[in-house]
Design an enzyme around this catalytic site. Structure first.
Site, PDB file in Angstrom:
ATOM      1  N   ILE A 154       0.836  -1.199   0.000  1.00  0.00           N
ATOM      2  CA  ILE A 154       0.000   0.000   0.000  1.00  0.00           C
ATOM      3  C   ILE A 154       0.871   1.248   0.000  1.00  0.00           C
ATOM      4  CG2 ILE A 154      -1.725   1.313   1.299  1.00  0.00           C
ATOM      5  CD1 ILE A 154      -2.811  -1.409   2.290  1.00  0.00           C
ATOM      6  N   ASP A 173      11.705   2.603   5.795  1.00  0.00           N
ATOM      7  CA  ASP A 173      11.293   1.201   5.818  1.00  0.00           C
ATOM      8  C   ASP A 173      12.561   0.373   5.954  1.00  0.00           C
ATOM      9  OD1 ASP A 173      10.570  -1.444   5.203  1.00  0.00           O
ATOM     10  OD2 ASP A 173       8.907  -0.787   3.935  1.00  0.00           O
ATOM     11  N   CYS A 232      -3.969   5.934   7.764  1.00  0.00           N
ATOM     12  CA  CYS A 232      -5.011   5.052   7.227  1.00  0.00           C
ATOM     13  C   CYS A 232      -4.568   3.592   7.340  1.00  0.00           C
ATOM     14  CB  CYS A 232      -5.320   5.397   5.771  1.00  0.00           C
ATOM     15  SG  CYS A 232      -6.042   7.027   5.538  1.00  0.00           S
ATOM     16  N   ASP A 258      -8.082   7.624   9.724  1.00  0.00           N
ATOM     17  CA  ASP A 258      -9.138   6.677   9.376  1.00  0.00           C
ATOM     18  C   ASP A 258      -9.205   5.538  10.390  1.00  0.00           C
ATOM     19  OD1 ASP A 258     -11.174   5.596   7.596  1.00  0.00           O
ATOM     20  OD2 ASP A 258      -9.700   4.097   6.989  1.00  0.00           O
ATOM     21  N   GLU A 263     -11.460   1.110  18.629  1.00  0.00           N
ATOM     22  CA  GLU A 263     -12.544   1.153  17.658  1.00  0.00           C
ATOM     23  C   GLU A 263     -13.656   0.200  18.077  1.00  0.00           C
ATOM     24  OE1 GLU A 263     -11.181   0.483  13.681  1.00  0.00           O
ATOM     25  OE2 GLU A 263      -9.775   2.150  13.696  1.00  0.00           O
ATOM     26  N   HIS A 281     -12.826   4.185   9.620  1.00  0.00           N
ATOM     27  CA  HIS A 281     -12.140   3.014   9.071  1.00  0.00           C
ATOM     28  C   HIS A 281     -12.704   2.655   7.688  1.00  0.00           C
ATOM     29  CE1 HIS A 281      -9.536  -0.536  10.558  1.00  0.00           C
ATOM     30  NE2 HIS A 281      -9.434  -0.418   9.260  1.00  0.00           N
ATOM     31  N   LEU A 282     -12.578   3.625   6.773  1.00  0.00           N
ATOM     32  CA  LEU A 282     -13.124   3.470   5.425  1.00  0.00           C
ATOM     33  C   LEU A 282     -12.077   3.062   4.394  1.00  0.00           C
ATOM     34  CD1 LEU A 282     -15.432   6.642   5.225  1.00  0.00           C
ATOM     35  CD2 LEU A 282     -16.068   4.303   5.848  1.00  0.00           C
ATOM     36  N   GLY A 283     -10.855   2.751   4.832  1.00  0.00           N
ATOM     37  CA  GLY A 283      -9.771   2.487   3.896  1.00  0.00           C
ATOM     38  C   GLY A 283     -10.105   1.513   2.787  1.00  0.00           C
ATOM     39  N   ALA A 284     -10.839   0.456   3.125  1.00  0.00           N
ATOM     40  CA  ALA A 284     -11.165  -0.568   2.119  1.00  0.00           C
ATOM     41  C   ALA A 284     -12.607  -0.455   1.633  1.00  0.00           C
ATOM     42  CB  ALA A 284     -10.925  -1.955   2.702  1.00  0.00           C
TER      43      ALA A 284
END
Length: 531
Positions: A154, A173, A232, A258, A263, A281-284
């Site tokens: 991602i 990373d 996110c 997000d 939660e 939590h709308l990422g997907a």
């Protein structure tokens, strides 16, 4: 008799039809997953269970699932499935790890735009009949520096989209190689440099011990004044209380979240603050992503129930029933070897080489290799499985190679795993004894004979008197019970190692006490998935 599948969450009719078209009997009960008692009552009739996030596959459900062979999760997260209990029950757990990558990346970009131009607040103001044009002064993304924490699947898409917006992209990373960074056209940096340079910071890492609270109060205070932060990925990556304080002080100019530490998030320190954009939590949550993962899970489950083919399984490799009888302990060993070097490696991996010696060279090397690579990659991404691990490794520019050879030592068969980084090589070898239990037989070229336990401690030191006593006394004084204790050395007075199998995770204060003795070059707690 045709297999029977229960769909207990909301999947599309197209996905449900896939089961029917392939001759599988399917019951579509999209609200049943919320009723635990009813689900436990009926689950015994089914060979497969297709779910999203509402259905909780608990040990109680699995105990009642007398015929269940596979659970398919339409999506990546499987926290709602007890994978240990499923494995013990012989139930395969599948997910769809690649179905919502673009959707989540796009949501992060959308949130970045929203916080840069204060779009939600401006919209609310305008809806209220106000015309506060001068109040909402935003900033451009063009020319700004985006700091990406986590440049995997991602995060990599976000990097690509951000470059299209003419942003300067820097990435932190530990497993991103210089070659891969160059190919992605991003600048690889350390975390402190990212914090000090970035105008926007976006997170794209899983929530594991190494990333929990990665944006702590201390790290947030290192950020550039006026930074905007987007999350996110996972709740728990950011100290929300500290972020709220820095938003109030003006050090942080805005945030877009997000995901949250707790939660569903009905209360949160970020709620109500100016220039904080929040979504549930709308990422997907796009039509395309939901349809993609639903279709994928239906195809995967149908393939397994009809042909035995295993795809994207989280708790087993892709092997035939005949192979599994022989290879089971070796697959477990391969993952343990990978987990060891993965947990011991904190810099970008350039290559992984796996040597198969003796009888093991004639086994299913693809499956063994996937297990070993998954062991390595799970140290940074627990969502990796034996199917996705090679893809994740390839995306990070890691070269995978394997060598087979005839029996060359005292063991009829063994596996040796070598990881290559910019600065070093790290290797470990293991075998399976006649009792079916995996054993570590060599670390850093030093011969040992160590049983693998869930919780272990690995130390390196010079071969001097007092090591055994120090380890034993420190553990004893702090209530840490040792189940097994293995030592090895290269030469008298030379490099030496110890590997302890302990009954529980090593407390950090005990590790610090060992470090404080000055006797050890390395004191590393390790964890292995057993069974």
């Amino acid at each position: 008799m045709a297999p029977k599948v229960l769909v207990s969450d909301k999947l599309s009719e197209t996905a449900v039809q896939i089961f029917r078209d392939r001759g599988i009997e399917v019951d579509f009960e999209p609200t049943l997953g919320k009723d635990k008692e009813k689900l436990a009552e009926v689950i015994g009739k089914y060979d497969g269970l297709a779910i999203r996030s509402a259905t909780k596959v608990t040990p109680k459900i699995l105990e009642a699932a007398t015929n269940l062979k596979v659970v398919g999760r339409a999506g990546i997260g499987t926290d709602n499935v007890d994978k240990v209990a499923a494995s013990k029950k012989g139930v395969i757990v599948m997910n769809t790890p690649f179905g919502n990558m673009i959707t989540t990346a796009e949501h992060a970009i959308a949130m970045m735009f929203a916080v840069a131009r204060q779009i939600p607040e401006a919209s609310e103001s305008t809806h209220a009949g106000k015309w506060e044009k001068s109040k909402f002064m935003g900033v451009e993304l063009t020319g700004k520096t985006l700091g990406v924490i986590g440049a995997g699947n991602i995060g990599g898409i976000v990097c690509d989209r951000a470059r299209g917006l003419k942003m300067k992209v820097i990435a932190f990373d530990p497993f991103l190689s210089e070659e891969k960074a160059e190919k992605m056209q991003v600048e690889k940096v350390e975390l402190d440099e990212l914090l000090s340079r970035a105008d926007f910071i976006t997170l794209h890492v899983p929530l594991i011990d190494a990333t929990r609270n990665i944006l702590s109060r201390e790290n947030l205070e290192k950020t550039k004044k006026g930074v905007r932060i987007i999350n996110c990925a996972r709740g728990g990556l950011v100290d929300e209380e500290a972020l709220a304080d820095l938003l109030k002080s003006g050090h942080v100019a805005g945030a877009a979240f997000d995901v949250f530490a707790e939660e569903p998030a009905t209360e949160n320190p970020l709620f109500g603050l100016p220039n904080v954009v929040c979504t549930p939590h709308l990422g997907a949550a796009t039509t395309e992503a939901q349809e993609n993962v639903a279709l994928q899970v239906a195809e995967q489950m149908a393939d397994y129930l009809l042909t035995g083919a295993v795809t994207n399984a989280l708790n087993m490799p892709s092997v035939t029933a005949e192979e599994a009888k022989i290879m089971g302990p070796w697959l477990e060993l391969a993952e343990h070897l990978g987990a060891f070097v993965g947990q011991m490696t904190d810099e970008p991996i350039k290559a992984i080489n796996i040597t198969y010696d003796g009888l093991v060279a004639d086994m299913n090397l693809d499956a063994l290799g996937c297990s070993a690579i998954a062991g390595v990659m799970k140290s940074v991404n627990p969502d990796v499985n034996v199917v996705s691990a090679p893809v994740v490794a390839a995306d990070r520019g890691i070269q995978i190679s394997r060598t087979t050879q005839a029996k060359s030592g005292v063991f009829d068969a063994y596996i040796k795993l070598t990881v290559v980084t910019e600065n070093r090589e790290r290797s470990i070898a293991g075998t399976v004894f006649s009792d079916g239990k995996p054993r570590f037989i060599q670390i850093k070229g030093i011969n040992i004979d160590a049983e693998v336990g869930e919780h272990m401690l690995y130390t390196t030191n010079k071969d001097v008197p007092g090591i055994i006593g120090t380890l034993g006394q420190t553990m004893g004084e702090n209530g840490v019970n040792i189940a097994n204790f293995t030592l090895g050395r290269a030469t008298e007075g030379g490099d030496a190692i110890a590997l302890l199998y302990i009954d529980a995770p090593l407390p950090e204060d005990v590790r610090q006490k060992l470090v404080g003795t000055g006797l050890f070059q390395n004191v590393s707690p390790l964890h292995f998935n057993i069974g």
